[in-house]
Design a protein around this motif. Sequence first.
Motif, PDB file in Angstrom:
ATOM      1  N   PRO A 143       0.790  -1.235   0.000  1.00  0.00           N
ATOM      2  CA  PRO A 143       0.000   0.000   0.000  1.00  0.00           C
ATOM      3  C   PRO A 143       0.823   1.286   0.000  1.00  0.00           C
ATOM      4  CG  PRO A 143      -0.090  -1.042   2.147  1.00  0.00           C
ATOM      5  CD  PRO A 143       0.628  -1.996   1.228  1.00  0.00           C
ATOM      6  N   VAL A 144       2.085   1.219   0.310  1.00  0.00           N
ATOM      7  CA  VAL A 144       2.935   2.417   0.300  1.00  0.00           C
ATOM      8  C   VAL A 144       3.742   2.487  -0.996  1.00  0.00           C
ATOM      9  CG1 VAL A 144       4.847   3.627   1.446  1.00  0.00           C
ATOM     10  CG2 VAL A 144       3.082   2.479   2.819  1.00  0.00           C
ATOM     11  N   LEU A 145       4.345   1.377  -1.393  1.00  0.00           N
ATOM     12  CA  LEU A 145       5.216   1.352  -2.572  1.00  0.00           C
ATOM     13  C   LEU A 145       4.448   1.171  -3.875  1.00  0.00           C
ATOM     14  CD1 LEU A 145       8.068  -0.880  -1.110  1.00  0.00           C
ATOM     15  CD2 LEU A 145       7.954   1.630  -1.223  1.00  0.00           C
ATOM     16  N   GLY A 146       3.236   0.627  -3.797  1.00  0.00           N
ATOM     17  CA  GLY A 146       2.417   0.428  -4.992  1.00  0.00           C
ATOM     18  C   GLY A 146       2.856  -0.739  -5.856  1.00  0.00           C
ATOM     19  N   LEU A 147       3.773  -1.572  -5.388  1.00  0.00           N
ATOM     20  CA  LEU A 147       4.273  -2.706  -6.151  1.00  0.00           C
ATOM     21  C   LEU A 147       3.654  -3.998  -5.633  1.00  0.00           C
ATOM     22  CD1 LEU A 147       8.038  -1.692  -6.211  1.00  0.00           C
ATOM     23  CD2 LEU A 147       6.371  -1.428  -8.065  1.00  0.00           C
ATOM     24  N   THR A 148       3.485  -4.972  -6.536  1.00  0.00           N
ATOM     25  CA  THR A 148       2.946  -6.263  -6.123  1.00  0.00           C
ATOM     26  C   THR A 148       4.046  -7.073  -5.438  1.00  0.00           C
ATOM     27  OG1 THR A 148       3.530  -7.391  -8.175  1.00  0.00           O
ATOM     28  CG2 THR A 148       1.348  -6.300  -8.091  1.00  0.00           C
ATOM     29  N   ALA A 149       3.623  -8.133  -4.758  1.00  0.00           N
ATOM     30  CA  ALA A 149       4.595  -9.033  -4.125  1.00  0.00           C
ATOM     31  C   ALA A 149       5.557  -9.576  -5.171  1.00  0.00           C
ATOM     32  CB  ALA A 149       3.865 -10.169  -3.412  1.00  0.00           C
ATOM     33  N   ARG A 150       5.044  -9.934  -6.320  1.00  0.00           N
ATOM     34  CA  ARG A 150       5.897 -10.463  -7.397  1.00  0.00           C
ATOM     35  C   ARG A 150       6.921  -9.413  -7.837  1.00  0.00           C
ATOM     36  NH1 ARG A 150       2.206 -12.551 -10.830  1.00  0.00           N
ATOM     37  NH2 ARG A 150       2.487 -14.635 -10.042  1.00  0.00           N
ATOM     38  N   GLN A 151       6.505  -8.176  -8.006  1.00  0.00           N
ATOM     39  CA  GLN A 151       7.434  -7.116  -8.414  1.00  0.00           C
ATOM     40  C   GLN A 151       8.497  -6.858  -7.346  1.00  0.00           C
ATOM     41  OE1 GLN A 151       4.300  -4.255  -9.092  1.00  0.00           O
ATOM     42  NE2 GLN A 151       4.634  -4.303 -11.314  1.00  0.00           N
ATOM     43  N   LEU A 152       8.088  -6.871  -6.079  1.00  0.00           N
ATOM     44  CA  LEU A 152       9.053  -6.681  -4.991  1.00  0.00           C
ATOM     45  C   LEU A 152      10.085  -7.807  -4.986  1.00  0.00           C
ATOM     46  CD1 LEU A 152       6.609  -5.582  -2.154  1.00  0.00           C
ATOM     47  CD2 LEU A 152       8.318  -4.142  -3.296  1.00  0.00           C
ATOM     48  N   HIS A 153       9.622  -9.034  -5.217  1.00  0.00           N
ATOM     49  CA  HIS A 153      10.527 -10.181  -5.233  1.00  0.00           C
ATOM     50  C   HIS A 153      11.533 -10.059  -6.372  1.00  0.00           C
ATOM     51  CE1 HIS A 153      11.345 -14.669  -5.767  1.00  0.00           C
ATOM     52  NE2 HIS A 153      11.896 -14.317  -4.626  1.00  0.00           N
ATOM     53  N   VAL A 154      11.077  -9.696  -7.551  1.00  0.00           N
ATOM     54  CA  VAL A 154      11.988  -9.526  -8.696  1.00  0.00           C
ATOM     55  C   VAL A 154      13.031  -8.459  -8.386  1.00  0.00           C
ATOM     56  CG1 VAL A 154      12.117  -8.708 -11.092  1.00  0.00           C
ATOM     57  CG2 VAL A 154      10.384 -10.390 -10.433  1.00  0.00           C
ATOM     58  N   ARG A 155      12.622  -7.357  -7.795  1.00  0.00           N
ATOM     59  CA  ARG A 155      13.572  -6.300  -7.425  1.00  0.00           C
ATOM     60  C   ARG A 155      14.596  -6.792  -6.414  1.00  0.00           C
ATOM     61  NH1 ARG A 155      11.377  -0.259  -7.079  1.00  0.00           N
ATOM     62  NH2 ARG A 155      10.545  -0.130  -9.177  1.00  0.00           N
ATOM     63  N   ALA A 156      14.148  -7.581  -5.443  1.00  0.00           N
ATOM     64  CA  ALA A 156      15.058  -8.079  -4.407  1.00  0.00           C
ATOM     65  C   ALA A 156      16.079  -9.063  -4.977  1.00  0.00           C
ATOM     66  CB  ALA A 156      14.263  -8.734  -3.282  1.00  0.00           C
ATOM     67  N   LEU A 157      15.742  -9.726  -6.062  1.00  0.00           N
ATOM     68  CA  LEU A 157      16.649 -10.695  -6.677  1.00  0.00           C
ATOM     69  C   LEU A 157      17.699 -10.054  -7.572  1.00  0.00           C
ATOM     70  CD1 LEU A 157      14.144 -13.530  -7.631  1.00  0.00           C
ATOM     71  CD2 LEU A 157      15.803 -13.524  -5.756  1.00  0.00           C
ATOM     72  N   ARG A 158      17.460  -8.823  -7.988  1.00  0.00           N
ATOM     73  CA  ARG A 158      18.417  -8.151  -8.872  1.00  0.00           C
ATOM     74  C   ARG A 158      19.744  -7.935  -8.159  1.00  0.00           C
ATOM     75  NH1 ARG A 158      14.495  -3.389 -10.876  1.00  0.00           N
ATOM     76  NH2 ARG A 158      13.260  -4.616 -12.324  1.00  0.00           N
ATOM     77  N   PRO A 159      20.843  -8.156  -8.893  1.00  0.00           N
ATOM     78  CA  PRO A 159      22.147  -7.871  -8.262  1.00  0.00           C
ATOM     79  C   PRO A 159      22.276  -6.372  -7.990  1.00  0.00           C
ATOM     80  CG  PRO A 159      22.394  -8.714 -10.528  1.00  0.00           C
ATOM     81  CD  PRO A 159      20.936  -8.656 -10.228  1.00  0.00           C
ATOM     82  N   LYS A 160      22.926  -6.073  -6.882  1.00  0.00           N
ATOM     83  CA  LYS A 160      23.143  -4.673  -6.523  1.00  0.00           C
ATOM     84  C   LYS A 160      24.252  -4.129  -7.398  1.00  0.00           C
ATOM     85  CE  LYS A 160      20.235  -5.054  -3.172  1.00  0.00           C
ATOM     86  NZ  LYS A 160      18.946  -5.300  -3.680  1.00  0.00           N
TER      87      LYS A 160
END
Length: 168
Positions: A143-160
Motif C-alpha cells: 500500500p505504500v510502494l504500490g508494487l505487487t509481491a511479485r514485483q518486490l521479489h523480482v527487485r530483491a533478486l536483482r544484483p546490486k
Amino acid sequence: MGEALALIGLGSNRRHGLYGRPEGVLRAAVAALLAAGLRVERVSKVHATAPMGPGGRRFANAVLAARWGGDAHGLLALVKAVERDFGRRGAQRWGDRVLDLDVLALGDVVVREAGLVVPHAGLAVRRFVLAPLVEVAPGWRHPVLGLTARQLHVRALRPKRAPLRVGP
C-alpha cells in the motif's frame, strides 16, 4: 470493516519439545493460528534460509495468507499470544528462536507506531519473506510502494550495482 487479507511471516530455527524440528514448529503454529480464529487460506512451502545477524542456525521460513476481521493491533496481539504459547520470551534481536511470527501486511492498512509497523518495515527487501509471499499472494500490492509481491521479489533478486562514479 470487513475481512482483509492478512499476511503473516513464520520463522523458526530451534527445536520445540513437543513439535520437534523448525518445520514441525511452523506446521503447529499454523494450526494454532487456525484454532485462535484466523481464517487461513494459503500457506507457502517451508524455505530454509540463512540467519540474519548473530543467529547461527538456519531458519525455516514460510508465509501464510488469511482473512482477518479485526484491526492490526488485534492481529498483532493474536500472533504474540501464539508465540508465547510456543515458549517465546524476550530474545536477542535476530537471535535463535523457537517461533517468530510477524504481521507482514493487513490488506491496504498502513500503521506507523511504536511497536507496530504495517506493512512490515523489512518486507520489501527480505528475500526470505518475499519468496514465500509470492507463493501465497503474488498479486498483493504494497500500500505504500504500490508494487505487487511479485514485483518486490523480482527487485530483491536483482544484483546490486555499484554507484556510478563521476569524475576521474
